[in-house]
Write an enzyme that holds these catalytic residues in place. Structure first.
Site, mmCIF file in Angstrom:
data_model
loop_
_atom_site.group_PDB
_atom_site.id
_atom_site.type_symbol
_atom_site.label_atom_id
_atom_site.label_comp_id
_atom_site.label_asym_id
_atom_site.label_seq_id
_atom_site.Cartn_x
_atom_site.Cartn_y
_atom_site.Cartn_z
ATOM 1 N N LYS A 9 62.158 13.398 -38.919
ATOM 2 C CA LYS A 9 61.951 14.777 -38.471
ATOM 3 C C LYS A 9 61.071 15.563 -39.448
ATOM 4 O O LYS A 9 60.774 15.090 -40.560
ATOM 5 C CB LYS A 9 63.321 15.432 -38.283
ATOM 6 N N TYR A 49 65.528 16.538 -25.838
ATOM 7 C CA TYR A 49 66.819 17.194 -26.106
ATOM 8 C C TYR A 49 67.314 17.963 -24.881
ATOM 9 O O TYR A 49 68.018 18.957 -25.040
ATOM 10 C CB TYR A 49 66.689 18.118 -27.319
ATOM 11 N N PHE A 57 71.806 26.756 -30.213
ATOM 12 C CA PHE A 57 70.867 26.325 -31.253
ATOM 13 C C PHE A 57 69.619 25.638 -30.687
ATOM 14 O O PHE A 57 68.745 25.206 -31.441
ATOM 15 C CB PHE A 57 71.564 25.417 -32.275
ATOM 16 N N ARG A 85 71.735 3.118 -36.610
ATOM 17 C CA ARG A 85 72.668 4.259 -36.543
ATOM 18 C C ARG A 85 73.614 4.252 -37.750
ATOM 19 O O ARG A 85 73.953 5.310 -38.278
ATOM 20 C CB ARG A 85 73.488 4.196 -35.251
ATOM 21 N N THR A 91 75.776 12.654 -37.342
ATOM 22 C CA THR A 91 74.837 13.760 -37.062
ATOM 23 C C THR A 91 74.958 14.873 -38.094
ATOM 24 O O THR A 91 73.958 15.404 -38.575
ATOM 25 C CB THR A 91 75.130 14.332 -35.647
ATOM 26 N N ARG A 102 71.568 10.278 -43.979
ATOM 27 C CA ARG A 102 71.870 11.720 -43.842
ATOM 28 C C ARG A 102 72.711 12.228 -45.013
ATOM 29 O O ARG A 102 72.518 13.343 -45.472
ATOM 30 C CB ARG A 102 72.526 11.997 -42.490
ATOM 31 N N ASN A 112 68.489 17.573 -40.004
ATOM 32 C CA ASN A 112 69.250 16.392 -40.452
ATOM 33 C C ASN A 112 68.386 15.144 -40.600
ATOM 34 O O ASN A 112 68.835 14.026 -40.432
ATOM 35 C CB ASN A 112 70.473 16.159 -39.553
ATOM 36 N N HIS A 115 66.290 11.072 -36.385
ATOM 37 C CA HIS A 115 66.925 10.835 -35.084
ATOM 38 C C HIS A 115 66.864 9.340 -34.812
ATOM 39 O O HIS A 115 65.847 8.703 -35.084
ATOM 40 C CB HIS A 115 66.182 11.580 -33.970
ATOM 41 N N GLU A 126 63.689 6.402 -24.693
ATOM 42 C CA GLU A 126 63.048 7.137 -25.789
ATOM 43 C C GLU A 126 61.791 6.433 -26.293
ATOM 44 O O GLU A 126 60.815 7.085 -26.668
ATOM 45 C CB GLU A 126 64.055 7.363 -26.920
#
Ligand code: CMP
Length: 148
Positions: A9, A49, A57, A85, A91, A102, A112, A115, A126
């Protein structure tokens, strides 16, 4: 073999953490199949999203994800969806296990760091969202046989 989508990100790019995070995947033995630095249009972030569209948010996510570039990657390996993951962590960084990306790098749930697709079905969707047909290819790595 599975292939999964990872987005590094905007905070990862801005904080100069691209290499540190990619090395986590390489060190584990996973293969970077495809990768690009890209500034996301609002329409793609809205689609990505869409399940959060009614959250308070959501406008913040849109501004954050379109504000500066992200790194989009396809990561291939045995059980890569689950493995990525696990390496990524929960998250909310305060709930992520020590040693996860993270926990080690992120301080807030909205910024964070990363993704990662959460299932085979999501990964397929995706990967299509972030990579065009002409960007998709496969190559052999010498280590494929060792780590597979
Ligand atoms: P990601 O794994 O990309 O999937 C959904 C994203 O929504 C998540 O990471 C967070 O960045 C964001 N998110 C989830 N919950 C919150 C929250 N309570 N406040 C802000 N952002 C959130």
């Amino acid at each position: 073999m599975q292939t999964t989508l990872v987005l590094l990100k905007p905070d990862t790019v801005q904080r100069g953490l691209i290499g540190a995070i990619i090395s986590r995947f390489e060190n584990k033995g996973l293969k970077i199949s495809w990768m690009k630095l890209v500034q996301l249009p609002k329409s793609i972030v809205e689609e990505h999203y869409d399940f959060l569209a009614d959250k308070p948010f959501f406008p913040g996510i849109l501004a954050y994800m379109t504000g500066s570039p992200v790194v989009a990657m396809a990561i291939t390996g045995k059980d890569s969806i689950k493995t990525v993951r696990m390496l990524t962590g929960a998250t909310n960084p305060t709930e992520a296990l020590p040693g996860s990306i993270r926990w080690d790098f992120a301080l807030s749930i909205d910024a964070n760091i990363i993704h990662a697709s959460d299932s085979e079905e999501t990964a397929a969707k995706e990967l299509k969202r972030f990579f065009s047909e002409w960007e998709i290819y496969s190559y052999e790595k010498i280590s494929d046989k060792v780590v597979a």
